[in-house]
Design a protein around this motif. Structure first.
Motif, PDB file in Angstrom:
ATOM      1  N   GLY A  29      -9.215  44.134   1.133  1.00  0.00           N
ATOM      2  CA  GLY A  29      -8.215  44.710   2.016  1.00  0.00           C
ATOM      3  C   GLY A  29      -8.617  46.080   2.517  1.00  0.00           C
ATOM      4  O   GLY A  29      -9.763  46.493   2.381  1.00  0.00           O
ATOM      5  N   HIS A  84      -1.972  50.440  -2.845  1.00  0.00           N
ATOM      6  CA  HIS A  84      -0.856  49.689  -3.421  1.00  0.00           C
ATOM      7  C   HIS A  84      -1.293  48.968  -4.696  1.00  0.00           C
ATOM      8  O   HIS A  84      -0.554  48.923  -5.676  1.00  0.00           O
ATOM      9  CB  HIS A  84      -0.324  48.677  -2.397  1.00  0.00           C
ATOM     10  CG  HIS A  84       0.477  49.338  -1.326  1.00  0.00           C
ATOM     11  ND1 HIS A  84       0.812  48.733  -0.149  1.00  0.00           N
ATOM     12  CD2 HIS A  84       1.006  50.593  -1.252  1.00  0.00           C
ATOM     13  CE1 HIS A  84       1.520  49.565   0.602  1.00  0.00           C
ATOM     14  NE2 HIS A  84       1.635  50.702  -0.048  1.00  0.00           N
ATOM     15  N   ARG A  85      -2.499  48.429  -4.661  1.00  0.00           N
ATOM     16  CA  ARG A  85      -2.962  47.714  -5.846  1.00  0.00           C
ATOM     17  C   ARG A  85      -3.125  48.667  -7.029  1.00  0.00           C
ATOM     18  O   ARG A  85      -2.784  48.355  -8.160  1.00  0.00           O
ATOM     19  CB  ARG A  85      -4.278  47.015  -5.536  1.00  0.00           C
ATOM     20  CG  ARG A  85      -4.440  45.753  -6.334  1.00  0.00           C
ATOM     21  CD  ARG A  85      -5.562  44.913  -5.821  1.00  0.00           C
ATOM     22  NE  ARG A  85      -5.330  44.425  -4.481  1.00  0.00           N
ATOM     23  CZ  ARG A  85      -6.213  44.559  -3.487  1.00  0.00           C
ATOM     24  NH1 ARG A  85      -7.350  45.174  -3.691  1.00  0.00           N
ATOM     25  NH2 ARG A  85      -5.950  44.080  -2.303  1.00  0.00           N
ATOM     26  N   ARG A 118      -3.739  52.385   7.102  1.00  0.00           N
ATOM     27  CA  ARG A 118      -3.847  50.976   7.444  1.00  0.00           C
ATOM     28  C   ARG A 118      -5.104  50.719   8.277  1.00  0.00           C
ATOM     29  O   ARG A 118      -5.449  51.498   9.152  1.00  0.00           O
ATOM     30  CB  ARG A 118      -2.607  50.543   8.239  1.00  0.00           C
ATOM     31  CG  ARG A 118      -2.390  49.049   8.222  1.00  0.00           C
ATOM     32  CD  ARG A 118      -1.066  48.690   8.858  1.00  0.00           C
ATOM     33  NE  ARG A 118       0.075  49.100   8.041  1.00  0.00           N
ATOM     34  CZ  ARG A 118       1.096  49.811   8.505  1.00  0.00           C
ATOM     35  NH1 ARG A 118       1.114  50.218   9.748  1.00  0.00           N
ATOM     36  NH2 ARG A 118       2.100  50.123   7.718  1.00  0.00           N
ATOM     37  N   ASP A 167      -4.103  48.797   1.155  1.00  0.00           N
ATOM     38  CA  ASP A 167      -3.995  47.735   0.152  1.00  0.00           C
ATOM     39  C   ASP A 167      -4.486  48.216  -1.200  1.00  0.00           C
ATOM     40  O   ASP A 167      -3.883  47.927  -2.232  1.00  0.00           O
ATOM     41  CB  ASP A 167      -4.831  46.518   0.576  1.00  0.00           C
ATOM     42  CG  ASP A 167      -4.245  45.845   1.795  1.00  0.00           C
ATOM     43  OD1 ASP A 167      -3.026  45.973   1.986  1.00  0.00           O
ATOM     44  OD2 ASP A 167      -4.998  45.212   2.546  1.00  0.00           O
ATOM     45  N   ARG A 168      -5.584  48.941  -1.163  1.00  0.00           N
ATOM     46  CA  ARG A 168      -6.134  49.399  -2.442  1.00  0.00           C
ATOM     47  C   ARG A 168      -5.212  50.407  -3.103  1.00  0.00           C
ATOM     48  O   ARG A 168      -5.059  50.417  -4.321  1.00  0.00           O
ATOM     49  CB  ARG A 168      -7.532  49.999  -2.214  1.00  0.00           C
ATOM     50  CG  ARG A 168      -8.569  48.936  -1.904  1.00  0.00           C
ATOM     51  CD  ARG A 168      -9.976  49.482  -1.999  1.00  0.00           C
ATOM     52  NE  ARG A 168     -10.381  50.227  -0.814  1.00  0.00           N
ATOM     53  CZ  ARG A 168     -10.861  49.660   0.302  1.00  0.00           C
ATOM     54  NH1 ARG A 168     -10.992  48.352   0.367  1.00  0.00           N
ATOM     55  NH2 ARG A 168     -11.210  50.401   1.331  1.00  0.00           N
TER      56      ARG A 168
END
Lengths: 283, 487, 101, 163
Positions: B399, B406-407, B385, B403-404
């Motif tokens: 992000g 998760h994407r 994070r 974030d990446r």
């Protein structure tokens, strides 16, 4: 003498088992045949010193652990001795990292010192908690104090801290950043041949010793029904190793820039609280 | 003698492999990794060096350096660009045999010894050489356009800019032309104007004259202010191109203090043209070949899993990384281009891949389990994070690292869900960018964006963070090739 | 193993440390000299406890204090070094001579 | 016998600290000297203090190694260098001090041993610092606190927190 042989034999078997469980036999064979490789302007003396120190401190730390009834070296201050020897790994890893005169091992060595500064204080508090609970620094008496109730039951925080620091001192699994993939193996990046073999064996030995020390410290030592004490010690050691392996599979590596905050803001207060609780109970 | 031979045979049973792959070596790298031999983390730990396809001058000299660094017994494999899966396996098998061959290894050791390094021969300005990513010695010579330009002028004047990337004049056409003409040159991004201090050249060494100098042909480290304002030693450390879990062919020149990166310059560029392995289905469809959507999605899912495998390996979660790579290999098993069938059977490559492949249902379930596991890991989230924050206009890359991740997990999951799509793939390459695939012009391509973002993200990052940031962006350098730029 | 033997060791360590503390330019090396001197004191403290007065714990307490002082000395030393280094970019005593008077 | 071996080791590595040209080696020579002293304590029943010295000194020297690399040019000793001033003066003074101390050691009539070591010296130590020597403990505690505060103040850049 028989005890020394027994301890070393048991330790050797366990270390070999742990190493081979990572399908490392080819690695062991490689260690015996691969040439040594040199970096530019290395400090060979310091590398060798670091490489040899690691297994030596592991064995010296193991001397005070009771296998079955009593330890090879039944020191009155066994816990402090164990702590001192295990800190010897700092010197070993840093020497091996520094000596190669190469970026990644150096970064690995630094990381280990940073890791040490993060885990050592909570680790010491955990050990002090145990000593306080038993009223002694002698491993034998710590085991004796757990006849009624294992320390793991009423010192769960100390046990948790101990598990984290055990992984950290052997820089393995989630605490393995000093030798991490991101820095090409870190302190081990430039080690080859017998150096690599001895160093990695020392690391596994340290992991096994740390697991074995958890048995007298938290798990009642050799106490248990039916089997003799040494067998129970072995069984519990393997159980702790299995716990380590499970953690290693499930948890990604922990970076010190984040863990340091956690260690000082959460682990140290918690272990102090545990110390306080144990102190009140003992009083 | 007998003992040595016996040990050699056992040591060769699972030799650690170090793979050298350029931007166009992706296919061969995947084939090598699918063989399941352990991956070496550094030259010192490697037994087999595998070069995937033709490497180009720079990469080839890096590979030679790594080879010189490897201790015997060792074996080297050079795979031709069009090798099939069977040929790759055979080549590796041969390497294994040569590792166990006592006389060959003894001969190699004797030769290796005579060409060992001697003090005074090399003049690499980094204090710590022989890093696993062993830079070619010529990287710091004036012949290198990029560093030469910086060293002499201390500014942008002599370096090659990517016009689009810096918002200078010139429309799309000009930008295309430029990047076409200079695709091979070192482009760097970010607007830094700092000059490279070559250590020993004496920029910032006040008060320490007595201690600076050159030892055995190696200059001592230079110094610069650290993030707390202390003047401390700096090291020039190139990351890549030969490094485990690192984007194929990427080189990032860094100036480091301790393990904190102070300046980073991305060196890309490859003389040869080629096509990105991951973009192949879309490029083929654009050329009019019949390709189904399912085949393209298969490739997309595998691409994301490849990136995730790298990230998880760098994040120190080998178990999850292994799962990701295993899933990737299972997906690609039915990818006939990967296996090299195209070259044997003519060009009817991407047809018929949508036929129900045995085991694909398992992949769906196994992938779901894997994705759940990664998403649920609290420690991973805690560690990722806030790293490598990219602002929101870069949709797919926006992000932080988490974030990446998760994407990517989501994108790979969606792609796996569409494996059975039999509709023909239609492609409009000029349209807006997407997460994978060759859409957009040269400037919009996600790999280009990622490479442009890197220097800014890496400055001030610790080495571990930097590795995670690079792995989370995971640019596909093949997308930057002149051919890809023209679509 | 006699008191004289221990004291001889203590004296030797103290003298070597003194040499280092007097002759070294670098503050870090100077601190190493100081550490060696305190090391000598530690040996003497332990020896007095064992050979002269083992009943009371005075010698042990002295050793404990000396060990703590070593740690504190090092912490302070590094803090001072960092401060001087930040202000003047030197890490030697000669370089900081203008601090005198 | 063990004592003399350790003593020679301690002195030899103590000398090595100022002889070797590499800062890393100097640091670890000092560490060797300190560990040898810790080991001599194990010989005279001071197990706790011996182990404590080894423990503390390893940690201290590692921290020192980090600082040394931070601040020292040429920490690896790749360049031959001399970092001495008034070398002869220092040698004369320390030799004189050594001679004086040795003379004192052998000329003084040391008192005889009073009593035997207690069965558990560690306990004696603990009892004494929690009892009669409590003041020492308190002074040490305050000193540690003062050191912590002043090191932080000294080491941080001025103006980061104030103004």
């Amino acid at each position: 003498m028989g005890e020394v042989a027994g301890l070393m034999g048991g330790l050797g078997v366990l270390v070999a088992a742990v190493a081979l469980s990572e399908r490392n036999w080819a690695g062991v064979a490689r260690g015996l045949v691969v040439q040594r490789r040199r970096t530019l302007l290395p400090d060979l003396l310091l590398i060798r010193l670091g490489v040899v120190t690691l297994p030596v401190v592991a064995v010296l730390a193991a001397l005070v652990l009771p296998v079955g009834e009593r330890a090879v070296l039944d020191l009155g201050v066994g816990i402090v001795w164990f702590n001192a020897m295990e800190v010897g790994a700092w010197a070993a890893v840093w020497l091996a990292g520094w000596g190669a005169n190469s970026v990644f091992p150096l970064v690995g060595g630094y990381r280990f010192v940073a890791q040490g500064l993060a885990y050592e204080l909570p680790h010491m508090f955990a050990l002090i908690t145990v000593a306080l609970g038993a009223g002694s620094l002698r491993f034998g008496e710590v085991v004796a104090a757990q006849r009624g109730l294992w320390f793991v039951v009423w010192m769960p925080v100390a046990f948790l801290v101990y598990v984290i620091s055990a992984l950290a001192m052997a820089f393995w699994g989630p605490m393995g950043e000093p030798g991490g993939a991101g820095i090409a193996g870190g302190v081990t990046a430039e080690l080859s041949g017998p150096d690599r073999l001895v160093f990695l064996a020392g690391r596994y030995a340290l992991l096994v010793v740390a697991a074995a020390a958890a048995v007298p410290l938290f798990l009642g030592g050799g106490a248990g029904p039916w089997l003799p004490a040494w067998a129970w010690t072995a069984v519990k050691t393997v159980a702790v190793l299995a716990l380590f392996a499970g953690i290693g599979r499930r948890v990604p590596a922990v970076r010190m820039d984040r863990f340091m905050t956690f260690a000082w803001m959460v682990l140290i207060p918690l272990s102090l609280l545990q110390l306080l609780v144990v102190g009140i109970v003992v009083m | 003698m007998g003992l040595r031979g016996w040990l050699l045979r056992h040591a060769a049973s699972r030799p650690p492999v170090l793979v050298v792959a350029g931007p166009y070596g992706t296919r061969l790298r995947l084939l090598v990794e699918a063989c399941g031999w352990p991956q070496a983390r550094s030259p010192a730990a490697a037994a087999v060096l595998v070069s995937c396809g033709p490497l180009g001058d720079r990469l080839a000299s890096a590979a030679d350096n790594v080879w010189n660094d490897m201790p015997g017994p060792r074996a080297r494999v050079s795979l031709p660009a069009d090798a099939t899966a069977a040929q790759v396996r055979a080549a590796l098998e041969q390497a294994r045999e040569s590792l166990a061959d006592e006389t060959a290894q003894l001969r190699d050791a004797a030769e290796h010894l005579t060409t060992a390094w001697h003090p005074g021969e090399a003049a690499d300005p980094t204090m710590s050489c022989a890093t696993p990513s062993e830079p070619p010695a010529d990287e710091h010579e004036p012949s290198d356009e990029h560093l030469g330009g910086h060293g002499s002028s201390g500014g942008h004047a002599a370096s090659h800019e990517h016009p689009g990337g810096h918002g200078s004049s010139g429309g799309r056409a000009a930008s295309h032309e430029h990047s076409g003409g200079h695709g091979a040159s070192h482009e760097h991004s970010g607007g830094h104007g700092a000059s490279h201090e070559h250590s020993g050249g004496g920029g910032a060494s006040g008060g320490h004259e007595g201690h600076m100098g050159v030892v055995g042909g190696v200059a001592m480290a230079g110094r610069g202010p650290d993030r707390d304002g202390l003047m401390l030693d700096q090291l020039h450390v190139p990351l890549g191109p030969v490094m485990a879990d690192w984007p194929d062919g990427l080189v990032v020149e860094t100036v480091m203090q301790g393990d904190v990166i102070q300046r980073a310059v991305v060196v890309t560029g490859h003389p040869e043209a080629g096509r990105s392995f991951w973009d192949e289905p879309w490029l083929a469809a654009a050329e009019g070949e019949p390709v189904t959507r399912g085949a393209a999605e298969r490739r997309r899912a595998a691409a994301h899993l490849d990136s995730l495998g790298r990230l998880l390996a760098v994040a120190g979660w080998p178990d999850a990384a292994r799962t990701a790579r295993h899933l990737r290999d299972r997906l690609l098993q039915s990818d006939r281009l990967l296996q090299g069938d195209r070259l044997l059977q003519g060009d009817r490559l991407l047809q018929g891949e949508d036929r129900l492949v045995r085991g694909d249902e398992d992949v769906v379930a196994d992938y779901a389990r894997f994705a759940r596991r990664v998403r649920r890991s609290r420690v991973l989230a805690w560690m990722l994070r806030g790293l490598g924050q990219v602002d929101r206009d870069h949709a797919f890359l926006a992000g932080d690292v988490l974030d990446r991740v998760h994407r990517r997990l989501e994108a790979a999951g969606d792609a796996i869900g569409r494996l059975q799509d039999h509709a023909p793939l239609t492609v409009d390459l000029g349209a807006g960018g997407e997460d994978r695939g060759p859409w957009g012009d040269g400037r919009d391509k996600w790999s280009r964006v990622a490479v442009d973002l890197l220097p800014g993200l890496l400055e001030g990052a610790e080495l571990a963070e930097a590795r995670l940031i690079v792995a989370s962006l995971d640019p596909d350098l093949a997308q930057l090739s002149p051919e890809a730029a023209h679509g | 193993m006699t008191l004289e033997g221990f004291l001889l060791l203590a004296a030797a360590l103290f003298a070597i440390g003194l040499y280092g503390a007097l002759s070294q330019q670098s503050i870090v090396m100077l601190m190493m000299g100081l550490e060696l001197m305190i090391n000598g004191l530690i040996v003497a403290g332990g020896a007095f406890w064992y050979f002269v007065a083992p009943q009371t714990a005075d010698g042990q307490v002295l050793v404990l204090v000396a060990v703590t002082v070593m740690a504190l000395e090092m912490a302070m030393g590094f803090a001072v070094t960092t401060a001087i280094f930040r202000a003047r970019d030197v890490d030697t005593t000669d370089g900081a001579e203008d601090l005198k008077g | 016998m063990a004592f003399w071996i350790l003593a020679v080791l301690a002195v030899a590595s103590g000398i090595a600290v100022f002889v070797v040209d590499s800062m890393a080696r100097a640091t670890f020579a000092l560490l060797a000297s300190l560990i040898a002293v810790g080991a001599t304590f194990l010989l005279i029943d001071l197990h706790y203090l011996g182990a404590l010295i080894i423990l503390m000194m390893i940690m201290e020297m590692l921290v020192m190694a980090v600082f040394m690399i931070m601040f020292m040019m040429n920490p690896a000793g790749l360049m031959p260098m001399s970092m001495l001033h008034n070398k002869t003066g220092a040698a004369v003074i320390s030799a004189a001090v050594f001679a004086l101390l040795v003379a004192g050691i052998f000329l003084t009539d040391w008192p005889d041993r009073k009593g035997a070591p207690p069965p558990d010296p560690t306990e004696a130590l603990g009892m004494s610092i929690m009892g009669p020597k409590m003041l020492v403990m308190m002074v040490i505690g305050v000193a540690i606190l003062a050191t912590m505060i002043s090191t932080v103040v000294l080491a941080t850049r001025r103006g980061r927190y104030d103004a």
